[in-house]
Design a protein around this motif. Structure first.
Motif, PDB file in Angstrom:
ATOM      1  N   MET A 126       0.846  -1.182   0.000  1.00 22.01           N
ATOM      2  CA  MET A 126       0.000   0.000   0.000  1.00 22.01           C
ATOM      3  C   MET A 126       0.889   1.241   0.000  1.00 22.01           C
ATOM      4  N   THR A 127       0.483   2.264  -0.713  1.00 22.99           N
ATOM      5  CA  THR A 127       1.263   3.489  -0.787  1.00 22.99           C
ATOM      6  C   THR A 127       0.438   4.652  -0.241  1.00 22.99           C
ATOM      7  N   LYS A 128       1.052   5.446   0.602  1.00 24.80           N
ATOM      8  CA  LYS A 128       0.438   6.661   1.119  1.00 24.80           C
ATOM      9  C   LYS A 128       1.360   7.793   0.708  1.00 24.80           C
ATOM     10  N   ASN A 129       0.946   8.617  -0.256  1.00 23.64           N
ATOM     11  CA  ASN A 129       1.844   9.585  -0.852  1.00 23.64           C
ATOM     12  C   ASN A 129       1.764  10.954  -0.191  1.00 23.64           C
ATOM     13  N   CYS A 130       0.598  11.521  -0.068  1.00 23.96           N
ATOM     14  CA  CYS A 130       0.414  12.848   0.519  1.00 23.96           C
ATOM     15  C   CYS A 130       1.242  13.907  -0.203  1.00 23.96           C
ATOM     16  N   TYR A 183       4.054   2.354   5.376  1.00 23.51           N
ATOM     17  CA  TYR A 183       3.918   2.961   4.056  1.00 23.51           C
ATOM     18  C   TYR A 183       5.276   3.308   3.459  1.00 23.51           C
ATOM     19  N   ALA A 184       5.278   3.578   2.143  1.00 25.81           N
ATOM     20  CA  ALA A 184       6.489   4.016   1.451  1.00 25.81           C
ATOM     21  C   ALA A 184       6.913   5.381   1.999  1.00 25.81           C
ATOM     22  N   PRO A 185       8.191   5.668   2.010  1.00 29.00           N
ATOM     23  CA  PRO A 185       9.264   4.797   1.546  1.00 29.00           C
ATOM     24  C   PRO A 185       9.621   3.726   2.584  1.00 29.00           C
ATOM     25  N   ARG A 186      10.083   2.612   2.117  1.00 26.65           N
ATOM     26  CA  ARG A 186      10.558   1.478   2.912  1.00 26.65           C
ATOM     27  C   ARG A 186       9.501   0.855   3.829  1.00 26.65           C
ATOM     28  N   PRO A 187       8.344   0.477   3.295  1.00 28.91           N
ATOM     29  CA  PRO A 187       7.349  -0.197   4.130  1.00 28.91           C
ATOM     30  C   PRO A 187       7.880  -1.527   4.651  1.00 28.91           C
ATOM     31  N   GLY A 188       7.502  -1.855   5.890  1.00 23.45           N
ATOM     32  CA  GLY A 188       7.927  -3.114   6.493  1.00 23.45           C
ATOM     33  C   GLY A 188       9.299  -3.063   7.131  1.00 23.45           C
ATOM     34  N   VAL A 189       9.943  -1.901   7.101  1.00 22.76           N
ATOM     35  CA  VAL A 189      11.278  -1.744   7.663  1.00 22.76           C
ATOM     36  C   VAL A 189      11.165  -0.982   8.991  1.00 22.76           C
ATOM     37  N   TRP A 190      12.060  -1.316   9.928  1.00 20.50           N
ATOM     38  CA  TRP A 190      12.070  -0.669  11.240  1.00 20.50           C
ATOM     39  C   TRP A 190      12.860   0.640  11.194  1.00 20.50           C
ATOM     40  N   ASP A 219       1.237   5.856  11.010  1.00 19.86           N
ATOM     41  CA  ASP A 219       1.861   5.138   9.889  1.00 19.86           C
ATOM     42  C   ASP A 219       2.569   3.862  10.330  1.00 19.86           C
ATOM     43  N   ALA A 220       2.599   3.592  11.637  1.00 18.22           N
ATOM     44  CA  ALA A 220       3.316   2.425  12.156  1.00 18.22           C
ATOM     45  C   ALA A 220       2.405   1.201  12.207  1.00 18.22           C
ATOM     46  N   ILE A 221       2.953   0.041  11.784  1.00 18.28           N
ATOM     47  CA  ILE A 221       2.177  -1.201  11.875  1.00 18.28           C
ATOM     48  C   ILE A 221       2.656  -2.075  13.033  1.00 18.28           C
ATOM     49  N   ASP A 222       3.767  -1.693  13.661  1.00 17.12           N
ATOM     50  CA  ASP A 222       4.263  -2.386  14.842  1.00 17.12           C
ATOM     51  C   ASP A 222       5.199  -1.432  15.574  1.00 17.12           C
ATOM     52  N   VAL A 223       5.401  -1.680  16.844  1.00 17.62           N
ATOM     53  CA  VAL A 223       6.295  -0.859  17.661  1.00 17.62           C
ATOM     54  C   VAL A 223       6.954  -1.777  18.688  1.00 17.62           C
ATOM     55  N   ALA A 224       8.248  -1.540  18.953  1.00 19.51           N
ATOM     56  CA  ALA A 224       8.960  -2.389  19.908  1.00 19.51           C
ATOM     57  C   ALA A 224      10.206  -1.686  20.427  1.00 19.51           C
ATOM     58  N   TRP A 225      10.613  -2.102  21.635  1.00 18.97           N
ATOM     59  CA  TRP A 225      11.911  -1.722  22.178  1.00 18.97           C
ATOM     60  C   TRP A 225      12.899  -2.761  21.667  1.00 18.97           C
ATOM     61  N   ILE A 226      13.908  -2.346  20.925  1.00 20.43           N
ATOM     62  CA  ILE A 226      14.881  -3.274  20.339  1.00 20.43           C
ATOM     63  C   ILE A 226      16.263  -2.942  20.899  1.00 20.43           C
ATOM     64  N   PRO A 227      16.973  -3.951  21.411  1.00 16.10           N
ATOM     65  CA  PRO A 227      18.317  -3.702  21.949  1.00 16.10           C
ATOM     66  C   PRO A 227      19.221  -3.029  20.912  1.00 16.10           C
ATOM     67  N   ASP A 238      16.578  -5.441   8.448  1.00 13.93           N
ATOM     68  CA  ASP A 238      15.281  -4.796   8.260  1.00 13.93           C
ATOM     69  C   ASP A 238      15.158  -3.477   9.038  1.00 13.93           C
ATOM     70  N   VAL A 239      16.293  -2.756   9.154  1.00 12.99           N
ATOM     71  CA  VAL A 239      16.337  -1.464   9.833  1.00 12.99           C
ATOM     72  C   VAL A 239      16.897  -0.449   8.842  1.00 12.99           C
ATOM     73  N   THR A 240      16.343   0.765   8.815  1.00 18.44           N
ATOM     74  CA  THR A 240      16.812   1.782   7.870  1.00 18.44           C
ATOM     75  C   THR A 240      18.271   2.147   8.135  1.00 18.44           C
ATOM     76  N   LYS A 241      18.946   2.588   7.079  1.00 17.37           N
ATOM     77  CA  LYS A 241      20.355   2.990   7.186  1.00 17.37           C
ATOM     78  C   LYS A 241      20.517   4.155   8.159  1.00 17.37           C
ATOM     79  N   THR A 242      19.589   5.120   8.095  1.00 14.81           N
ATOM     80  CA  THR A 242      19.702   6.286   8.979  1.00 14.81           C
ATOM     81  C   THR A 242      19.522   5.883  10.434  1.00 14.81           C
ATOM     82  N   THR A 243      18.661   4.909  10.705  1.00 17.88           N
ATOM     83  CA  THR A 243      18.481   4.435  12.082  1.00 17.88           C
ATOM     84  C   THR A 243      19.747   3.734  12.564  1.00 17.88           C
TER      85      THR A 243
END
Length: 154
Positions: free
Chosen positions: A1-5, A34-41, A115-123, A132-137
């Motif tokens: 699914m794409t959400k452009n706005c 949503y895009a960009p990078r849907p499904g990525v943390w 816009d989040a489909i999941d949320v978690a505390w990750i070590p 599955d994590v963005t480069k900037t993160t």
């Protein structure tokens, strides 16, 4: 699914915030819906709305996407997030202003929203190893692991 706005193939970069909340050697991340990078943390965040200050936008995005309310301390970093299509044309371009939050002020119940489909505390150490994590993160987490928590206060 794409959400452009109106953000797809922008003429100019879009100002956005990232919400950085670290507690017990873990970082609060959301899975993008949503895009960009849907499904990525990534860190929670989004575009700064007209008339909003950086700290107001960060507080709003943190609560919308995670259900958490906390107090922002200041700006910990600034990153470009640029996505190009197969022809090399800029599909998305965000200038992300990462805002560090005070983990001692956390209130609310953790839940994915906006816009989040999941949320978690990750070590922190796990974030660096994941695909599955963005480069900037990952860059942000490397900075945190290097004890570079300097920030420009609001």
């Amino acid at each position: 699914m794409t959400k452009n706005c109106g953000r797809l193939y922008p003429k100019y970069a879009i100002a956005a915030v990232g919400c950085v909340l670290v507690k017990n050697n873990s970082i609060l991340l959301i899975k993008r819906g949503y895009a960009p990078r849907p499904g990525v943390w990534a860190v929670p965040g989004g575009a700064i709305e007209a008339g909003e200050t950086i700290d107001e936008a960060a507080k709003r995005e943190l609560e919308e996407e995670t259900g958490i309310v906390a107090e922002p301390l200041g700006i910990i970093g600034v990153f470009n997030a640029i996505t190009r299509d197969e022809l090399g044309k800029v599909q998305y371009h965000y200038v992300i202003i990462d805002v560090l939050f005070d983990s001692n002020t956390i209130k609310g119940n953790l839940r994915a929203g906006g816009d989040a489909i999941d949320v978690a505390w990750i070590p922190l150490e796990e974030v660096i190893k994941r695909d599955d994590v963005t480069k900037t993160t990952k860059k942000l987490v490397e900075k945190i692991l290097n004890k570079d928590l300097n920030y420009v206060p609001f």
